[in-house]
Write a protein that holds these residues in place. Structure first.
Motif, PDB file in Angstrom:
ATOM      1  N   VAL A  49       5.826  53.242 -40.640  1.00 48.61           N
ATOM      2  CA  VAL A  49       6.469  54.459 -41.237  1.00 48.61           C
ATOM      3  C   VAL A  49       7.847  54.340 -41.035  1.00 48.61           C
ATOM      4  CG1 VAL A  49       6.626  56.810 -41.124  1.00 48.61           C
ATOM      5  CG2 VAL A  49       4.465  55.952 -41.054  1.00 48.61           C
ATOM      6  N   VAL A  50       8.326  53.889 -40.151  1.00 46.72           N
ATOM      7  CA  VAL A  50       9.618  54.004 -39.704  1.00 46.72           C
ATOM      8  C   VAL A  50      10.296  52.829 -40.301  1.00 46.72           C
ATOM      9  CG1 VAL A  50      11.533  54.027 -37.794  1.00 46.72           C
ATOM     10  CG2 VAL A  50       9.532  55.667 -37.675  1.00 46.72           C
ATOM     11  N   ARG A  51       9.811  51.619 -39.968  1.00 46.82           N
ATOM     12  CA  ARG A  51      10.258  50.611 -40.454  1.00 46.82           C
ATOM     13  C   ARG A  51       9.150  49.705 -41.582  1.00 46.82           C
ATOM     14  NH1 ARG A  51      14.859  48.467 -37.099  1.00 46.82           N
ATOM     15  NH2 ARG A  51      14.597  46.948 -38.658  1.00 46.82           N
ATOM     16  N   PRO A  52       9.238  50.116 -42.674  1.00 45.13           N
ATOM     17  CA  PRO A  52       8.409  49.445 -43.505  1.00 45.13           C
ATOM     18  C   PRO A  52       8.564  48.045 -43.967  1.00 45.13           C
ATOM     19  CG  PRO A  52       9.974  51.128 -44.817  1.00 45.13           C
ATOM     20  CD  PRO A  52      10.220  51.013 -43.106  1.00 45.13           C
ATOM     21  N   GLU A  53       9.903  47.436 -43.634  1.00 46.87           N
ATOM     22  CA  GLU A  53       9.950  46.007 -43.650  1.00 46.87           C
ATOM     23  C   GLU A  53       8.855  45.337 -42.797  1.00 46.87           C
ATOM     24  OE1 GLU A  53      13.422  47.515 -41.209  1.00 46.87           O
ATOM     25  OE2 GLU A  53      12.625  48.172 -42.996  1.00 46.87           O
ATOM     26  N   VAL A  54       8.494  45.820 -41.849  1.00 47.80           N
ATOM     27  CA  VAL A  54       7.731  45.292 -40.587  1.00 47.80           C
ATOM     28  C   VAL A  54       6.345  44.805 -41.311  1.00 47.80           C
ATOM     29  CG1 VAL A  54       6.534  45.476 -38.543  1.00 47.80           C
ATOM     30  CG2 VAL A  54       9.105  46.076 -38.693  1.00 47.80           C
ATOM     31  N   SER A  55       6.008  45.574 -42.037  1.00 45.18           N
ATOM     32  CA  SER A  55       4.462  45.324 -42.844  1.00 45.18           C
ATOM     33  C   SER A  55       4.726  44.241 -43.814  1.00 45.18           C
ATOM     34  CB  SER A  55       4.106  46.672 -43.644  1.00 45.18           C
ATOM     35  OG  SER A  55       4.953  47.103 -44.528  1.00 45.18           O
ATOM     36  N   GLU A  56       5.925  44.333 -44.617  1.00 42.58           N
ATOM     37  CA  GLU A  56       6.004  43.298 -45.439  1.00 42.58           C
ATOM     38  C   GLU A  56       6.058  41.928 -44.700  1.00 42.58           C
ATOM     39  OE1 GLU A  56       9.506  44.533 -47.703  1.00 42.58           O
ATOM     40  OE2 GLU A  56       8.660  46.326 -48.452  1.00 42.58           O
ATOM     41  N   ALA A  57       6.873  41.733 -43.650  1.00 40.45           N
ATOM     42  CA  ALA A  57       7.069  40.632 -42.877  1.00 40.45           C
ATOM     43  C   ALA A  57       5.807  40.183 -42.212  1.00 40.45           C
ATOM     44  CB  ALA A  57       8.238  40.700 -41.771  1.00 40.45           C
ATOM     45  N   LEU A  58       4.960  41.203 -41.965  1.00 40.53           N
ATOM     46  CA  LEU A  58       3.565  40.686 -41.449  1.00 40.53           C
ATOM     47  C   LEU A  58       2.933  40.098 -42.488  1.00 40.53           C
ATOM     48  CD1 LEU A  58       1.684  40.955 -38.850  1.00 40.53           C
ATOM     49  CD2 LEU A  58       1.192  43.134 -39.702  1.00 40.53           C
ATOM     50  N   VAL A  59       2.809  40.863 -43.733  1.00 39.23           N
ATOM     51  CA  VAL A  59       1.955  40.067 -44.757  1.00 39.23           C
ATOM     52  C   VAL A  59       2.405  38.823 -44.842  1.00 39.23           C
ATOM     53  CG1 VAL A  59       1.393  40.358 -47.125  1.00 39.23           C
ATOM     54  CG2 VAL A  59       1.286  42.136 -45.773  1.00 39.23           C
ATOM     55  N   HIS A  60       3.954  38.725 -45.094  1.00 41.04           N
ATOM     56  CA  HIS A  60       4.599  37.383 -45.420  1.00 41.04           C
ATOM     57  C   HIS A  60       3.892  36.239 -44.212  1.00 41.04           C
ATOM     58  CE1 HIS A  60       7.143  34.507 -46.889  1.00 41.04           C
ATOM     59  NE2 HIS A  60       7.789  34.269 -45.560  1.00 41.04           N
ATOM     60  N   THR A  61       4.003  36.729 -42.978  1.00 46.00           N
ATOM     61  CA  THR A  61       3.969  35.803 -41.976  1.00 46.00           C
ATOM     62  C   THR A  61       2.015  35.353 -42.150  1.00 46.00           C
ATOM     63  OG1 THR A  61       5.393  36.666 -40.641  1.00 46.00           O
ATOM     64  CG2 THR A  61       3.630  35.506 -39.670  1.00 46.00           C
ATOM     65  N   LEU A  62       1.464  36.432 -42.318  1.00 52.76           N
ATOM     66  CA  LEU A  62      -0.101  35.877 -42.620  1.00 52.76           C
ATOM     67  C   LEU A  62      -0.092  35.081 -43.627  1.00 52.76           C
ATOM     68  CD1 LEU A  62      -1.818  39.519 -41.724  1.00 52.76           C
ATOM     69  CD2 LEU A  62      -1.757  37.293 -40.187  1.00 52.76           C
ATOM     70  N   ALA A  63       0.236  35.395 -44.692  1.00 52.11           N
ATOM     71  CA  ALA A  63       0.081  34.617 -46.036  1.00 52.11           C
ATOM     72  C   ALA A  63       0.649  33.229 -45.620  1.00 52.11           C
ATOM     73  CB  ALA A  63       0.447  34.998 -46.893  1.00 52.11           C
ATOM     74  N   ALA A  64       1.845  32.908 -45.115  1.00 53.39           N
ATOM     75  CA  ALA A  64       2.237  31.734 -44.861  1.00 53.39           C
ATOM     76  C   ALA A  64       1.425  30.957 -43.936  1.00 53.39           C
ATOM     77  CB  ALA A  64       3.653  31.865 -44.348  1.00 53.39           C
ATOM     78  N   GLY A  65       0.783  31.508 -42.891  1.00 58.31           N
ATOM     79  CA  GLY A  65       0.026  30.891 -42.033  1.00 58.31           C
ATOM     80  C   GLY A  65      -1.104  30.502 -42.557  1.00 58.31           C
ATOM     81  N   THR A  66      -2.012  31.414 -43.547  1.00 57.97           N
ATOM     82  CA  THR A  66      -3.044  31.117 -44.003  1.00 57.97           C
ATOM     83  C   THR A  66      -2.884  29.895 -45.249  1.00 57.97           C
ATOM     84  OG1 THR A  66      -3.795  33.364 -43.971  1.00 57.97           O
ATOM     85  CG2 THR A  66      -4.872  31.841 -45.792  1.00 57.97           C
ATOM     86  N   ALA A  67      -1.597  29.648 -45.877  1.00 59.67           N
ATOM     87  CA  ALA A  67      -1.488  28.710 -46.818  1.00 59.67           C
ATOM     88  C   ALA A  67      -1.270  27.696 -46.095  1.00 59.67           C
ATOM     89  CB  ALA A  67      -0.370  29.224 -47.670  1.00 59.67           C
ATOM     90  N   GLY A  68      -0.762  27.454 -44.928  1.00 58.85           N
ATOM     91  CA  GLY A  68      -0.582  26.191 -44.004  1.00 58.85           C
ATOM     92  C   GLY A  68      -1.938  25.706 -43.695  1.00 58.85           C
ATOM     93  N   LEU A  69      -3.122  26.465 -43.665  1.00 59.81           N
ATOM     94  CA  LEU A  69      -4.349  25.814 -43.409  1.00 59.81           C
ATOM     95  C   LEU A  69      -4.822  25.223 -44.518  1.00 59.81           C
ATOM     96  CD1 LEU A  69      -5.687  29.057 -41.528  1.00 59.81           C
ATOM     97  CD2 LEU A  69      -4.814  26.851 -40.457  1.00 59.81           C
ATOM     98  N   VAL A  70      -4.603  25.669 -45.871  1.00 57.11           N
ATOM     99  CA  VAL A  70      -5.298  24.902 -47.077  1.00 57.11           C
ATOM    100  C   VAL A  70      -4.697  23.716 -47.017  1.00 57.11           C
ATOM    101  CG1 VAL A  70      -5.390  25.113 -49.708  1.00 57.11           C
ATOM    102  CG2 VAL A  70      -5.248  27.198 -47.853  1.00 57.11           C
TER     103      VAL A  70
END
Length: 71
Positions: A49-70
């Protein structure tokens, strides 16, 4: 006179102590773990709630990690 044999359950319970109804394996531990879990969830919610960019960074990190597995 006929005597009928009955199956008698042993007094000892062979399962873990957590399987016995009404008895905890370690008394009071469940409440402590529940409190820690709720505290962690509340802190994560407050952070998002206080730092919404944290959720965006978390989604980006998870997506990049998942894309690396493909391959």
């Amino acid at each position: 006179m006929t005597h009928r044999a009955r199956y008698k359950e042993p007094e000892d319970f062979l399962g873990s102590s957590a399987d016995v109804p009404g008895r905890e394996a370690i008394p009071g531990r469940g409440e402590c773990l529940e409190f820690l879990g709720m505290t962690l969830a509340a802190c994560a919610f407050a952070l998002f709630v206080v730092r919404p960019e944290v959720s965006e960074a978390l989604v980006h990190t998870l997506a990049a990690g998942t894309a690396g597995l493909v391959p």
